[in-house]
Write a protein that holds these residues in place. Structure first.
Motif, PDB file in Angstrom:
ATOM      1  N   LYS A 114       1.263   3.049  -4.294  1.00 15.83           N
ATOM      2  CA  LYS A 114      -0.290   3.175  -3.892  1.00 15.83           C
ATOM      3  C   LYS A 114      -0.897   4.554  -3.740  1.00 15.83           C
ATOM      4  O   LYS A 114      -1.748   4.816  -4.176  1.00 15.83           O
ATOM      5  N   LYS A 115       0.221   5.601  -3.392  1.00 16.21           N
ATOM      6  CA  LYS A 115      -0.307   6.949  -3.203  1.00 16.21           C
ATOM      7  C   LYS A 115      -0.617   7.489  -4.470  1.00 16.21           C
ATOM      8  O   LYS A 115      -1.465   8.274  -4.566  1.00 16.21           O
ATOM      9  N   ILE A 116       0.287   7.314  -5.444  1.00  7.30           N
ATOM     10  CA  ILE A 116       0.215   7.713  -6.720  1.00  7.30           C
ATOM     11  C   ILE A 116      -0.963   7.244  -7.565  1.00  7.30           C
ATOM     12  O   ILE A 116      -1.846   7.846  -7.966  1.00  7.30           O
ATOM     13  N   ARG A 117      -1.477   6.036  -7.203  1.00  6.13           N
ATOM     14  CA  ARG A 117      -2.585   5.376  -7.827  1.00  6.13           C
ATOM     15  C   ARG A 117      -3.786   5.868  -7.344  1.00  6.13           C
ATOM     16  O   ARG A 117      -4.574   6.152  -7.833  1.00  6.13           O
ATOM     17  N   ARG A 118      -3.650   6.273  -5.834  1.00  2.95           N
ATOM     18  CA  ARG A 118      -4.831   6.593  -5.547  1.00  2.95           C
ATOM     19  C   ARG A 118      -5.297   8.298  -5.986  1.00  2.95           C
ATOM     20  O   ARG A 118      -6.208   8.533  -5.938  1.00  2.95           O
TER      21      ARG A 118
END
Lengths: 278, 237
Positions: free
Chosen positions: B228-232
Motif C-alpha cells: 500500500k505504501k508503494i501504491r500511495r
C-alpha cells in the motif's frame, strides 16, 4: 577436447567452434575426404569446360548420353549462378539492412532493380559477353541476375525478425563484429537464405530455358551458338519437331527438379525450422 | 565498499528538441543489494536498466556501471538453435573464459536452476518458466557481480512466478550478487527487494526500504502495508 568411446570407435569432441559441438568417427573423416575429392573433380571439369566449351550439338542426332551431358551442363550453370548470387546477395542484404540510412537509400534502388524483367538485360548481356566469346558466362550471368533478388529481400526481412531482446543480449554478452555475425546473424537468416534459395532455383529453371538459346539474341546468330543444355534442347527440339527428344528432355528436367526438391530442399527447409525465432 | 552502480543527475532523451525519457535521475545501488525499480509502463525504468547494461548511453549526467553484467530479459532472448546447455555456455564463452571454466560454469548454473535433466533440450521444448530459468542461468554464467532483470516474470503464471521468486532469492543468497530488477508488480517488489525505487514520468520518486524478514508472504498484514505504501507513493509522485 575430450575423448570418449562409443560403438567401438574413439570419438573426438571438438570445442573450438564454441556453441556447436560435433562428434566424428573415422567414417566421417573418410566421407569428408571423398567429398573434397569429388568437389575438386567437379571444379576441374567445370574449369576445363569453361575454358574449352564443347557445346556444339546436332539437334537431329541427340542421344540419351547427350541429354545427360545437357543435364550436367544446365545444372552446373545454375549452380554457378546460384553460388555467385549467394555470395553477393547475403553481404548486399546485410549492407542494406545495416543502418536506417542505408535502408532508406539502397532499399528503393534494389526494389527498382528487381522489378526490371531479367530478360530485358539479356540482349545487352549476350552482346557484351559474346564479344569476348564468353558464351557460358552470358548464360550464367543472366541466371544470376534472375536469382539474386530472391535471396536479398527474404534476408532483409529475416534480419528484421531478430528480436530486440536478442540484439540487446548480444550487446550485454559482448557478442560483437564477426562473432555476432557467426553466432547470431548467420543462424537467424539461415531459414530465409534457404527459402530464398528455393525461389532462386525455381526462377533459374525458368530463365535457363531462354539463357541457353543464345542465337536468338545474337545478330545473325545460328543454332550452333546455343549452349548444350536442357533449355536449348527443349527449344531446339521443339523448333525442329523432334517430339521424342523434347519429351525425353522434359522428363529429365522434371525428374531433376523433383529429386532436388526431395533430396535438397525438403531436408533443408525442415532443418531451417530450428533456426526460427518463435 | 564502493557502490557498483551510481547515477548522478542522469538524463536520457531520444529526440531533438529533447523529450526526456529519464530526467535528472540520481541513484546509488549498494553492493550485494536487491534493488527493484517499479513504475507504470513507459515511465523510463527499462531505459534505466538498459543504461546500466550498456545498451543505452546517458545523454547527460554521470553513470558509474560495471563493464560486465548478466541480464535476464522479459522475452527470454534465448537462441532457439542452441540447446539449453549451449545457450548457457555461449554467454560464458563470449566472455572468453577458458574451456574448462566454461564447462564448470555451465554445469554449476544448470544445477542451480534445476535444469540438469533438460540440458540437451532446445528452448522451444521448454515451458515459459523453464525458459526463464535458462535465461537466469545464462545471465549468471557471465560471472559478473551485477545481475539485471528486465521484468523477468511478467509473462509467467502465478505458480511459476512463486517458484522462480524462491529460486532467485536462493541464488542471490548463494552468489551475493547485486541485483537490479524492474517490475510493475508491487507485490513482486516487496517479496524480493531490499529497496524499492518508484519511477514516474522519467523521474525517480521515493525509495522505500523493505525491512520485512524473508521469506515474505502476501498473507502477512505487514506485507500488504508495504504494498500500500508503494501504491500511495506512486499515486502521490
Amino acid at each position: 577436447m575430450s575423448i570418449r568411446k562409443k560403438s567401438g570407435f574413439k570419438l573426438r569432441r571438438y570445442t573450438r567452434r564454441p556453441p556447436i559441438l560435433y562428434e566424428t568417427t573415422p567414417g566421417h573423416h573418410l566421407l569428408s575426404v571423398g567429398i573434397v575429392i569429388a568437389l575438386l573433380v567437379v571444379i576441374t571439369v567445370l574449369v576445363l569446360h569453361f575454358v574449352n566449351p564443347r557445346n556444339s550439338f546436332d539437334i537431329n542426332r541427340i542421344s540419351f548420353g547427350d541429354i545427360l551431358t545437357a543435364t550436367a551442363n544446365t545444372f552446373f550453370r545454375m549452380f554457378l549462378a546460384y553460388l555467385l548470387s549467394l555470395a553477393i546477395s547475403v553481404p548486399l542484404a546485410l549492407l542494406i539492412a545495416s543502418t536506417p540510412l542505408t535502408q532508406r537509400i539502397l532499399l528503393p534502388v534494389a526494389d527498382i532493380l528487381q522489378s526490371v524483367p531479367v530478360l530485358a538485360f539479356f540482349p545487352v548481356v549476350v552482346v557484351f559477353f559474346t564479344a569476348y566469346h564468353a558464351f557460358e558466362l552470358a548464360a550464367v550471368f543472366v541466371i544470376f541476375i534472375s536469382m539474386i533478388w530472391n535471396i536479398v529481400f527474404p534476408v532483409i526481412g529475416g534480419l528484421q525478425t531478430i528480436p530486440d531482446d536478442v540484439k540487446s543480449a548480444s550487446i550485454v554478452f559482448h557478442v560483437r563484429g564477426i562473432r555476432k555475425f557467426w553466432y547470431i546473424t548467420l543462424p537467424a537468416i539461415l531459414p530465409f537464405v534457404i527459402t530464398g534459395s528455393l525461389l532462386c532455383w525455381a526462377q533459374g529453371w525458368t530463365v535457363v530455358i531462354v539463357a541457353e538459346v543464345l542465337h536468338t539474341y545474337i545478330p545473325h546468330g545460328t543454332a550452333s551458338q546455343d549452349l548444350l543444355g536442357l533449355g536449348s534442347l527443349l527449344v531446339d527440339s521443339n523448333a525442329e519437331g523432334h517430339t521424342s527428344t523434347f519429351v525425353a528432355t522434359l522428363v529429365v528436367m522434371i525428374l531433376l527438379v523433383t529429386l532436388m526438391n526431395f533430396l535438397v530442399w525438403q531436408p533443408l527447409l525442415h532443418f531451417a525450422q530450428r533456426f526460427r525465432f518463435d | 565498499m564502493e557502490p557498483p552502480i551510481v547515477f548522478t543527475n542522469v538524463n536520457k532523451s531520444y529526440e531533438t528538441p529533447p523529450v526526456y525519457v529519464v530526467h535528472d535521475f540520481s541513484l546509488s545501488i549498494n553492493r550485494g543489494e536487491f534493488f527493484c525499480l517499479v513504475g507504470q509502463s513507459g515511465c523510463g525504468k527499462s531505459t534505466v536498466l538498459k543504461m546500466i547494461a550498456g545498451i543505452e548511453n546517458p545523454t547527460s549526467g554521470t553513470l558509474v556501471r560495471p563493464n560486465h553484467v548478466g541480464m535476464v530479459f522479459q522475452s527470454y532472448a534465448l537462441l532457439p538453435w542452441l540447446t539449453v546447455e549451449d545457450n548457457i555456455s555461449f554467454a560464458a564463452r563470449m566472455q572468453r573464459f577458458e574451456e574448462n571454466r566454461v564447462q564448470e560454469v555451465t554445469e554449476r548454473y544448470l544445477r542451480m536452476v534445476h535444469l540438469e535433466a533438460f540440458a540437451k533440450k532446445h528452448p522451444r521444448e521448454l515451458s515459459g518458466g523453464q525458459r526463464q530459468r535458462v535465461g537466469i542461468a545464462r545471465a549468471l554464467a557471465v560471472e559478473s557481480d551485477v545481475l539485471l532483470l528486465d521484468e523477468p516474470f511478467s509473462a509467467l503464471d502465478p505458480v511459476n512466478c512463486d517458484e522462480l521468486h524462491a529460486d532467485l532469492l536462493e541464488i542471490w543468497g548463494i552468489t551475493k550478487k547485486t541485483i537490479v530488477m524492474i517490475s510493475h508488480h508491487f507485490e513482486e517488489a516487496v517479496v524480493l527487494a531490499d529497496r524499492v525505487g518508484i519511477m514516474k514520468d522519467g523521474k525517480l520518486g521515493e525509495i522505500i526500504p523493505i525491512t520485512l524478514p524473508r521469506p515474505r508472504k502476501e498473507e502477512q498484514a505487514s506485507f500488504m502495508l508495504e504494498v500500500k505504501k508503494i501504491r500511495r507513493c506512486l499515486s502521490a509522485s
